[in-house]
Design an enzyme around this catalytic site. Structure first.
Site, PDB file in Angstrom:
ATOM      1  CB  THR A   9       2.423  -0.736   3.667  1.00 33.41           C
ATOM      2  OG1 THR A   9       2.434  -1.668   2.570  1.00 33.41           O
ATOM      3  CG2 THR A   9       3.807  -0.713   4.294  1.00 33.41           C
ATOM      4  N   GLY A  31      -8.886  -4.666   2.996  1.00 34.26           N
ATOM      5  CA  GLY A  31      -7.792  -4.692   3.964  1.00 34.26           C
ATOM      6  C   GLY A  31      -7.895  -3.535   4.951  1.00 34.26           C
ATOM      7  CG  ASP A  32      -4.218  -2.084   6.422  1.00 33.29           C
ATOM      8  OD1 ASP A  32      -4.077  -2.929   5.513  1.00 33.29           O
ATOM      9  OD2 ASP A  32      -3.438  -1.128   6.578  1.00 33.29           O
ATOM     10  CB  THR A  48      -0.826   0.032   1.309  1.00 33.77           C
ATOM     11  OG1 THR A  48      -1.618  -1.134   1.340  1.00 33.77           O
ATOM     12  CG2 THR A  48      -1.675   1.277   1.430  1.00 33.77           C
ATOM     13  NE  ARG A  91      -7.585  -8.617   1.920  1.00 28.95           N
ATOM     14  CZ  ARG A  91      -6.615  -7.720   2.012  1.00 28.95           C
ATOM     15  NH1 ARG A  91      -6.583  -6.700   1.177  1.00 28.95           N
ATOM     16  NH2 ARG A  91      -5.686  -7.822   2.915  1.00 28.95           N
TER      17      ARG A  91
HETATM   18  N1  GLY Z   1      -2.508  -3.195   3.440  1.00 35.62           N
HETATM   19  C1  GLY Z   1      -3.244  -3.448   2.289  1.00 35.62           C
HETATM   20  C2  GLY Z   1      -4.139  -4.596   2.330  1.00 35.62           C
HETATM   21  O1  GLY Z   1      -3.996  -5.481   3.153  1.00 35.62           O
HETATM   22  O2  GLY Z   1      -5.010  -4.641   1.504  1.00 35.62           O
END
Ligand code: GLY
Length: 317
Positions: free
Chosen positions: A202, A181-182, A151, A179
């Site tokens: 990231t 992510g964070d 990221t 899906r």
């Molecule tokens: N850090 C990015 C993700 O897990 O999508």
């Protein structure tokens, strides 16, 4: 008052230079962080952000992005957005709304279309080929499908003392449809408070969000820790805790900057980042986990940079 920018990975470097040029000329933290992330999103050879980003297992590029204003705490975010060149700009636009400021899937894409954001097919021929090769490899070698999730996350500080944070990613390569992510999640992928500082992450989102690591770093800075102390104290004990109680910890790295332009980094894997402020020009550095829950930070070598350039542009057969 001073200015400064820090962002994850070598890929952010040209954007960090651009952000600091804007900040030097009295640009705002918000404009600078958006310009930084837009630069990464537009570069075809970065496989994990924006145009050229790798798709989910169905071959669809689904992107997540967020923007946060450290003065007002306004946040905008998108997740699973498709066919939009600059997901972070959509997130920033949403941050102006009190309601509906985090949009997912078709709702996010529709918002972008209705508000004249650039619409393009985000699956480049190169990314399609990498995806097809991966499908073949998985069938032939029975491989774990998941791979790569770098990221871009950034923090900016402007000469008025305002700060901003932003993230953008195409997420985990070969992820399941839908899906997330964070990166679009406040407190996990990013957080910023202009009176304290900001942090961005990231790495494996599924694990970063277990620790709300960006918020934890900002909280520690508010308690008086330097950015480096806050990164070390938030990240390394959490990795130990995760290994003990969850059984494993994925790879992740965090960057932070405080409202004085001081910065810090923590990581459990070799990690490059770019940083610059009024005192010291933007540069690429390399971080590695050290002993006793510390971080080793070194200048990047020309040999590393040359190998990186070669690797990202290598022909895909
Ligand atoms: N850090 C990015 C993700 O897990 O999508």
């Amino acid at each position: 008052m001073t200015y400064g920018t820090i962002a994850t990975w070598r890929m952010a470097h040209e954007g960090v230079i651009k952000a600091n040029e804007l900040l030097k000329k009295q640009g705002t933290a918000g404009d600078a962080v958006e310009a930084l992330i837009n630069t990464v999103e537009a570069y075809t050879y970065y496989k994990s952000v924006g145009y050229g980003g790798l798709p989910n297992e169905q071959g669809v590029v689904e992107m997540d992005a967020a923007f946060m204003n450290g003065d007002s705490f306004a946040i905008g975010a998108v997740a699973g957005i498709q066919n939009v060149k600059h997901a972070v700009s959509v997130a920033r636009s949403l941050s102006h709304d009190h309601f509906n400021s985090f949009r997912v899937g078709s709702g996010a894409t529709q918002y972008a279309m209705q508000n004249d954001f650039e619409i393009v097919n985000m699956l480049t021929p190169r990314a399609r080929k990498i995806w097809q090769n991966r499908l073949k490899e998985m069938r032939e070698k029975n491989l774990n499908p998941y791979d790569g999730h770098d990221t871009v996350g950034a923090i900016t500080l402007d000469l008025q003392g305002s700060m901003a944070a932003a993230t953008s990613t195409s997420g985990l390569f070969m992820k399941k449809a839908g899906r997330i992510g964070d990166s679009p999640l406040s407190g996990s992928g990013f957080y910023v408070d202009s009176e304290v500082g900001g942090a961005a992450a990231t790495g494996l989102g599924e694990d970063i969000m277990k620790g709300c690591l960006s918020y934890e770093i900002v909280r520690l800075m508010a308690d008086g820790k330097t950015p480096q102390e806050a990164c070390d104290q938030a990240v390394y004990p959490f990795i130990e805790k995760l290994k003990k109680r969850y059984g494993k910890a994925g790879e992740f790295s965090l960057v932070a900057m405080n409202h004085k332009g001081e910065w810090g980094v923590a990581t459990n894997v070799e990690f490059t980042f770019s940083v610059g402020n009024e005192q010291k020009a933007s540069r690429i550095l390399m971080a590695n986990p050290g002993s006793d829950q510390t971080t080793i930070i070194e200048p990047i070598t020309q040999a590393w940079l040359d190998a990186y350039e070669k690797r990202i542009k290598a022909p895909v057969e």
